[in-house]
Design an enzyme around this catalytic site. Structure first.
Site, PDB file in Angstrom:
ATOM      1  N   ILE A   1       8.051  -4.065  -3.587  1.00 21.28           N
ATOM      2  CA  ILE A   1       6.681  -4.346  -4.021  1.00 21.28           C
ATOM      3  C   ILE A   1       5.798  -3.249  -3.447  1.00 21.28           C
ATOM      4  CG2 ILE A   1       4.693  -5.896  -3.756  1.00 21.28           C
ATOM      5  CD1 ILE A   1       8.137  -7.341  -3.612  1.00 21.28           C
TER       6      ILE A   1
ATOM      7  N   HIS B   1       4.116   5.978   1.078  1.00 22.51           N
ATOM      8  CA  HIS B   1       3.693   4.927   0.146  1.00 22.51           C
ATOM      9  C   HIS B   1       4.387   3.638   0.577  1.00 22.51           C
ATOM     10  CE1 HIS B   1       2.422   4.187  -4.303  1.00 22.51           C
ATOM     11  NE2 HIS B   1       2.372   3.049  -3.611  1.00 22.51           N
ATOM     12  N   LEU B   2       3.655   2.813   1.289  1.00 24.27           N
ATOM     13  CA  LEU B   2       4.298   1.635   1.874  1.00 24.27           C
ATOM     14  C   LEU B   2       4.801   0.694   0.780  1.00 24.27           C
ATOM     15  CD1 LEU B   2       2.628  -1.355   1.972  1.00 24.27           C
ATOM     16  CD2 LEU B   2       1.095   0.026   3.317  1.00 24.27           C
ATOM     17  N   HIS B   3       5.825  -0.067   1.088  1.00 20.47           N
ATOM     18  CA  HIS B   3       6.382  -1.015   0.128  1.00 20.47           C
ATOM     19  C   HIS B   3       7.101  -2.129   0.862  1.00 20.47           C
ATOM     20  CE1 HIS B   3       8.979   2.513   0.672  1.00 20.47           C
ATOM     21  NE2 HIS B   3      10.002   1.691   0.619  1.00 20.47           N
ATOM     22  N   MET B   4       6.972  -3.303   0.312  1.00 22.25           N
ATOM     23  CA  MET B   4       7.644  -4.491   0.836  1.00 22.25           C
ATOM     24  C   MET B   4       9.035  -4.582   0.231  1.00 22.25           C
ATOM     25  SD  MET B   4       7.267  -7.496   2.511  1.00 22.25           S
ATOM     26  CE  MET B   4       5.605  -8.164   2.477  1.00 22.25           C
TER      27      MET B   4
END
Ligand SMILES: [Zn+2]
Length: 182
Positions: free
Chosen positions: A78, A135-138
């Site tokens: 995500i 670009h952070l993401h879960m």
């Protein structure tokens, strides 16, 4: 069992594609963002370009896509629309969007795979395991008892593309049903 104890040899291919900062060493073509998440965010879910990038959902809140280098079957990512590397860089609403999409991913995976549990988390910084720190993401991973045995038995780079197509088909159908309920 902690995530890092899973054995996922195809991740080596992914890690060697990345430069020390972020994104791919060489973008696929001129004008294509070096960040694979920003690249995928350009395409509406359901389009051929989005399918190629394994994008399940892309709306004003952000994006849900299948991890091309999964730890488990159905491993989703995500991402916010913003190319930002830290939670503190996002607005409260943007952080809320990530959690909303995480819940949607959970619901979709439950419908598609009925797993026994989940691992969810964000790796901030390369030393914490972030392959794309810019670009952070879960990560949302379905888990089953004994799934590490499954992976070590069948895991290989060659079988993954087919497994991904099947996962994408299954999860797309599940997400359509989840969206219809809401
Ligand atoms: Zn990005």
């Amino acid at each position: 069992m902690p995530i890092d104890s899973l054995w996922a040899p195809w991740r080596m291919q992914y890690l060697t594609q990345l430069d020390p900062n972020e994104g791919f060493k060489s973008p696929p073509a001129e004008g294509v963002p070096a960040c694979f998440l920003c690249d995928a965010l350009r395409f509406d879910a359901g389009s051929e370009d989005a399918q190629k990038r394994l994008v399940l959902l892309n709306d004003e809140r952000g994006m849900i896509l299948l991890n091309r280098y999964p730890y488990t079957t159905g491993h989703l990512l995500i991402a916010p629309r913003q190319h930002l590397g830290d939670l503190i860089d996002l607005s409260p609403q943007q952080r809320g969007n990530i959690m909303e999409l995480t819940a949607l991913a959970e619901q979709t995976i439950k419908l598609a795979y009925n797993p026994q549990g989940f691992n969810m988390g964000i790796n901030l910084g390369r030393c914490a395991g972030a392959g794309l720190p810019g670009h952070l993401h879960m990560h949302v991973l379905p888990r089953w008892g004994g799934d590490t045995n499954f992976i070590t038995t069948v895991g290989s780079i060659r079988i993954i593309p087919q497994a991904l197509e099947e996962s994408f088909r299954l999860l797309s159908a599940a997400m359509g049903k989840v969206a219809a309920i809401k």
